[in-house]
Design a protein around this motif. Sequence first.
Motif, PDB file in Angstrom:
ATOM      1  N   ALA A 247      51.291 -24.950  -3.983  1.00 62.96           N
ATOM      2  CA  ALA A 247      50.607 -26.042  -3.296  1.00 62.96           C
ATOM      3  C   ALA A 247      50.174 -25.578  -1.908  1.00 62.96           C
ATOM      4  O   ALA A 247      50.896 -24.832  -1.245  1.00 62.96           O
ATOM      5  CB  ALA A 247      51.539 -27.240  -3.181  1.00 62.96           C
ATOM      6  N   LYS A 250      52.449 -25.010   1.417  1.00 61.05           N
ATOM      7  CA  LYS A 250      53.834 -24.992   0.961  1.00 61.05           C
ATOM      8  C   LYS A 250      54.195 -23.572   0.530  1.00 61.05           C
ATOM      9  O   LYS A 250      53.377 -22.662   0.596  1.00 61.05           O
ATOM     10  CB  LYS A 250      54.034 -25.974  -0.196  1.00 61.05           C
ATOM     11  CG  LYS A 250      53.815 -27.436   0.180  1.00 61.05           C
ATOM     12  CD  LYS A 250      54.862 -27.900   1.183  1.00 61.05           C
ATOM     13  CE  LYS A 250      54.745 -29.381   1.492  1.00 61.05           C
ATOM     14  NZ  LYS A 250      55.733 -29.822   2.497  1.00 61.05           N
ATOM     15  N   ASP A 284      61.460 -21.454  -3.735  1.00 57.21           N
ATOM     16  CA  ASP A 284      60.297 -22.303  -3.439  1.00 57.21           C
ATOM     17  C   ASP A 284      59.726 -22.935  -4.705  1.00 57.21           C
ATOM     18  O   ASP A 284      58.558 -23.332  -4.731  1.00 57.21           O
ATOM     19  CB  ASP A 284      59.204 -21.475  -2.754  1.00 57.21           C
ATOM     20  CG  ASP A 284      59.373 -21.434  -1.239  1.00 57.21           C
ATOM     21  OD1 ASP A 284      59.838 -22.442  -0.678  1.00 57.21           O
ATOM     22  OD2 ASP A 284      59.057 -20.400  -0.625  1.00 57.21           O
ATOM     23  N   TRP A 287      57.530 -26.089  -5.023  1.00 58.84           N
ATOM     24  CA  TRP A 287      56.122 -26.076  -4.619  1.00 58.84           C
ATOM     25  C   TRP A 287      55.325 -24.996  -5.341  1.00 58.84           C
ATOM     26  O   TRP A 287      54.131 -24.843  -5.078  1.00 58.84           O
ATOM     27  CB  TRP A 287      56.009 -25.840  -3.111  1.00 58.84           C
ATOM     28  CG  TRP A 287      56.980 -26.642  -2.306  1.00 58.84           C
ATOM     29  CD1 TRP A 287      58.009 -26.169  -1.555  1.00 58.84           C
ATOM     30  CD2 TRP A 287      57.035 -28.066  -2.191  1.00 58.84           C
ATOM     31  NE1 TRP A 287      58.694 -27.200  -0.963  1.00 58.84           N
ATOM     32  CE2 TRP A 287      58.120 -28.393  -1.341  1.00 58.84           C
ATOM     33  CE3 TRP A 287      56.278 -29.114  -2.740  1.00 58.84           C
ATOM     34  CZ2 TRP A 287      58.460 -29.689  -1.013  1.00 58.84           C
ATOM     35  CZ3 TRP A 287      56.623 -30.408  -2.406  1.00 58.84           C
ATOM     36  CH2 TRP A 287      57.691 -30.693  -1.562  1.00 58.84           C
ATOM     37  N   PRO A 519      56.307 -33.651  -0.150  1.00 56.25           N
ATOM     38  CA  PRO A 519      55.036 -32.980  -0.444  1.00 56.25           C
ATOM     39  C   PRO A 519      53.996 -33.259   0.632  1.00 56.25           C
ATOM     40  O   PRO A 519      54.148 -34.142   1.474  1.00 56.25           O
ATOM     41  CB  PRO A 519      54.630 -33.598  -1.786  1.00 56.25           C
ATOM     42  CG  PRO A 519      55.302 -34.927  -1.820  1.00 56.25           C
ATOM     43  CD  PRO A 519      56.599 -34.750  -1.094  1.00 56.25           C
ATOM     44  N   GLY A 576      55.111 -33.323  -6.122  1.00 58.97           N
ATOM     45  CA  GLY A 576      56.388 -32.746  -5.720  1.00 58.97           C
ATOM     46  C   GLY A 576      57.372 -33.822  -5.317  1.00 58.97           C
ATOM     47  O   GLY A 576      56.992 -34.930  -4.953  1.00 58.97           O
TER      48      GLY A 576
END
Length: 664
Positions: A247, A250, A284, A287, A519, A576
């Motif tokens: 994303a 992110k 991570d 994301w 998010p 998210g």
Amino acid sequence: MAAKGVERLLNVIMTIGSRRRIDRAKLFAVIPDYAGAASDQAAERMFERDKAAILELGLPLATERDVLDENTVYYRIDAGTSDAVLDLTTEEYTVLLAASRAWDDAAAGGAARRVRSKLLSLGHDADPDLLRRTPRGAVESLPVLSPLLEAVTAARSVRFTYRGTQGVPAERHVEPWVVGVHEGHWYIHGWDLDRSAPRLFRASRIESFPTAGPPAVQERPEQTDLASVLGAMHESDDQARAVVAAAPFKALALRDRAGAPLDAERLELPPLPRPAARRLVLADVRWGELLEPATWRAELAEVLTAIADVHEDEGDLAGVEAAAVRPEPRIRTTPTGADTLSRLISEASYVMERGEVDLAELSAALGVSTTQLITDLQVLFVCGDMGTGWEDLIEAEWEHGTVRVRNAEPLRRALRLSAVEITALLAGLAALEPSAGEAEAIVASARRKLLAGADCGSEGPPAPPTRDELAEAASVDEMASRTADRAESVLTAVHRALRADDDGDASRLTIRYSSTDRPGTSVRRIRPLRIDTDGTRSYLLADCELAGAQRRFRLDRIVEILPPGTPQERAGTGAGPTLDGLVDGQVWLRLDPPGRWVAESFDADQLRDGADGSTFARVDSPVRAALVDAVLESAGAVEVLSPRELRDTIVTVARVAGTRHTQA
């Protein structure tokens, strides 16, 4: 060195330093402790110890024999070399003073305690504006670091009790090659004498105060790169370039590794071993989605499914109840006589350079309480040149909150920094560097002068470390130290706003912020107040208009400086999960050996050892998003046992991420 020894040594320094020279016989006659010694041999031994302590302080004690009678020995403080310490600008001195504040003096040991005192003896005034803009915080400060740094610089072995990943403490005998920082934590790399092989040790797992052993005999490698040593632990024949979908704004750690723009939706990592790439992606995974290689993608789906399955039902707390509470290691260091004497000389020098100083100002500068400061001044008051009588004692006054020190000219000199103290400052500079911004060039020049000031040319065993070895001993891996420096424009703008320091538009910024717990991004108008650091990350404390209160922002998550007038907006849009705030109350974790780093990262409030070799950790009110990410990053080596709502959150996050990785 007891209090009496501190007074004696201060008298010796004053007596030698107050005259052109003094012969040994007269010195022994006028110093009460020497004159009252049980024997001439006892006085000689006492004096030899005192000479070594004077040299350790950095005072240039010189010895010469009478040209007519070689049995007559004279002593003097060599004024000709007293100014050969560090030639610093005000800005360079300021960043070094800030670097000394990066250490927790109470925990880090003698070297860290002495550094600030010796810097104050230089007689400089700091730039208050630059000091305000320099981050306040701490290098990971551990009481074991000072003896470890001393072992590196003196080329000696050390012994300590170490609790490895298997959880059983054992005695280790090591010749340290490098003591350095990786991702905010201290490590020791060196030759393990019991195993006859190189080994890596995490400093926080050392459970006893290291004791010095014999000189090192194993040849030290020419290059010792700590990041490479840690990277080799994840080596695998299965290496590839992983491709990840992420994303925008992110998965910032993945973007750093890939060197990708902040809004790029497809990242290509450099060639990495499969275990290292898996850990990066899992950290991570909220994301991101691993696209290639396909076999790694399938494995990641299996790992995420297994994590969700383990957390599906109630956690089994029976093991916690049966496990034995692990006693907390108590490694205490107490100030030595050298620490005290260094502080006394620095206090006298600081006051004499300024004529008079407010008691509270001196207390803040030294980092000691006013009670301790008055005790120090009382010691100065009863010391002086013993060769001319009581009229030449030091005059110290502190009535009405104003400190004055007179008749102490031999103490009005800068104290040289030892190799260990230089290494401590280098580590502090490394902690400042990620948020130095426009002061980066000043930090670099201060580092160069520190290394140039190291005495690397003296002879005699043990050989002193080279300048490169000193820099390496306080090394910080490049990726970790530069994380906060992702966007140079961000730091430049923050420092400009901090300099403005008013309520006008010049002191305000409009930022795009990417938080870890929700998010999307938020747009906020802020007034920066100061930069803090915890040795791992740098933070900006600021007044936030959107929140209507002060907020702390991670510097590396301020992803963009926007034009003034950009509308503010809250985060929460985009795909998210939202993982706000702290977990309410206690969290119990079960840790397999590969996941025990989680207990250290979250500073577990209690550890318990199970009979089957498992470890249980209690963490009080952790940051929810950070703990969920850590559980996923551990790839199944960590299970949350309670509370149930956190287990449910992990199930949801792992199932969503697992489903993404099973879809074609």
